[in-house]
Design a protein around this motif. Structure first.
Motif, PDB file in Angstrom:
ATOM      1  N   PRO A 115     -34.332 -29.154 -17.581  1.00 47.91           N
ATOM      2  CA  PRO A 115     -33.711 -29.376 -16.165  1.00 47.91           C
ATOM      3  C   PRO A 115     -32.135 -30.088 -16.300  1.00 47.91           C
ATOM      4  CG  PRO A 115     -35.342 -30.748 -16.251  1.00 47.91           C
ATOM      5  CD  PRO A 115     -35.514 -29.825 -17.569  1.00 47.91           C
ATOM      6  N   ILE A 116     -31.270 -29.735 -15.454  1.00 49.01           N
ATOM      7  CA  ILE A 116     -30.219 -30.848 -14.937  1.00 49.01           C
ATOM      8  C   ILE A 116     -30.261 -30.836 -13.642  1.00 49.01           C
ATOM      9  CG2 ILE A 116     -28.755 -29.677 -16.875  1.00 49.01           C
ATOM     10  CD1 ILE A 116     -27.306 -27.933 -14.698  1.00 49.01           C
ATOM     11  N   PRO A 117     -29.392 -32.125 -13.289  1.00 48.37           N
ATOM     12  CA  PRO A 117     -29.772 -32.550 -11.687  1.00 48.37           C
ATOM     13  C   PRO A 117     -29.213 -31.362 -10.903  1.00 48.37           C
ATOM     14  CG  PRO A 117     -28.649 -34.065 -13.248  1.00 48.37           C
ATOM     15  CD  PRO A 117     -28.803 -33.075 -14.047  1.00 48.37           C
ATOM     16  N   GLY A 118     -30.015 -31.293  -9.915  1.00 47.89           N
ATOM     17  CA  GLY A 118     -29.644 -30.450  -8.720  1.00 47.89           C
ATOM     18  C   GLY A 118     -30.129 -28.922  -9.114  1.00 47.89           C
ATOM     19  N   GLU A 120     -33.163 -27.399 -10.239  1.00 51.04           N
ATOM     20  CA  GLU A 120     -34.384 -26.780  -9.912  1.00 51.04           C
ATOM     21  C   GLU A 120     -34.522 -26.750  -8.356  1.00 51.04           C
ATOM     22  OE1 GLU A 120     -37.779 -28.512 -12.881  1.00 51.04           O
ATOM     23  OE2 GLU A 120     -36.153 -30.142 -12.278  1.00 51.04           O
ATOM     24  N   GLU A 121     -33.880 -27.984  -7.730  1.00 49.54           N
ATOM     25  CA  GLU A 121     -33.884 -27.840  -6.185  1.00 49.54           C
ATOM     26  C   GLU A 121     -33.043 -27.052  -5.713  1.00 49.54           C
ATOM     27  OE1 GLU A 121     -32.383 -30.706  -2.655  1.00 49.54           O
ATOM     28  OE2 GLU A 121     -32.089 -31.334  -4.600  1.00 49.54           O
TER      29      GLU A 121
END
Length: 274
Positions: A115-118, A120-121
């Motif tokens: 993942p990287i920030p943001g 998955e969301e």
């Protein structure tokens, strides 16, 4: 992979004999178990990309005339985009089919890079709001969406001009019966030489599906699948490509999901050419 390409090229050639090479067989190498081969005609090619109008005519004709044998989206064999196996199970609902396809490529990219920030969301929001908003109307209010034969990996590296016929010919196909606009998701990518001239020529021959006002956002959505594939396969480009993916998802989420994404005014067109 070899079986999928064999059936992909065979299907294109059965529809348009001069648009794909003759394939002769595929199988497992006896001397090296686990290694497979594909035999097709040798292609003597001119080292230049085809004329936009000529290519657009051939591709749009394939989309217009390539009818699904089941009337549904999918393909009768698994096919691969790169090394990733596509879920080609027949489905009458394009929104559901594309969501399943995109999720496979998202999962493949996450398995390689994490993942990287943001990310998955943003992907969860895209699936819940933006994808249904953009794709469900294609089959709503009495609209009928034709599953069309698509090459599935149509960029300048997989098409050439035959020395013999001086006409375009395609190879390295990963076919399915899909929404015809899906094919052009690849053309939005910055590393693909089929720029806006090619897209405009195509749309002259096969206009956007209704609702037409969603065309560019659908094209952006379809490009996300091809960018996930690029990121999962080309590790050196993954950081830039994933940034494009996240920007595109946030752009769509801002428009179609409540309290999500980034404002459309922000420049997120780094993967689109004029």
């Amino acid at each position: 992979m070899m079986e999928g390409e064999f059936h992909s090229l065979s299907t294109i050639r059965s529809l348009m004999p001069d648009f794909a090479p003759q394939v002769h067989g595929w199988g497992e190498c006896k001397g090296t178990p686990g290694t497979y081969f594909l035999i097709m005609d040798f292609l003597d090619l001119i080292d230049e990309i085809p004329d936009p109008a000529t290519l657009a005519t051939l591709v749009s004709n394939m989309h217009k005339t390539g009818d699904s044998p089941t009337g549904m989206f999918g393909f009768d064999k698994p096919t691969c985009h790169g090394k990733i196996v596509q879920p080609n199970t027949w489905d009458s609902n394009w929104c559901r089919y594309f969501t399943r396809l995109l999720t496979v490529f998202y999962d493949a990219d996450m398995a390689v890079h994490g993942p990287i920030p943001g990310l998955e969301e943003a992907f969860a929001t895209l699936k819940e709001y933006a994808i249904p908003r953009l794709l469900e109307p294609l089959q709503a209010n009495g609209r009928v969406l034709k599953p069309s034969l698509v090459h599935g990996d149509l960029w300048h590296g997989n098409v050439g001009t035959s020395v013999e016929t001086e006409e375009p010919i395609v190879y390295d196909a990963s076919c399915s019966y899909a929404h015809h606009e899906y094919e052009l998701g690849m053309w939005r990518r910055a590393t693909v030489s089929f720029d806006q001239t090619y897209i405009k020529q195509y749309l002259l021959r096969l206009p956007p599906s209704e609702p037409k006002e969603d065309w560019d956002d659908r094209n952006r959505l379809y490009s996300i699948k091809f960018n996930f594939s690029h990121s999962a396969h080309w590790l050196g480009a993954s950081e830039i490509t994933r940034r494009m993916i996240l920007d595109d998802m946030q752009y769509l989420n801002y428009k179609y999901a409540p309290n999500a994404g980034i404002k459309p005014g922000r420049k997120v067109e780094s993967n689109v050419r004029d």
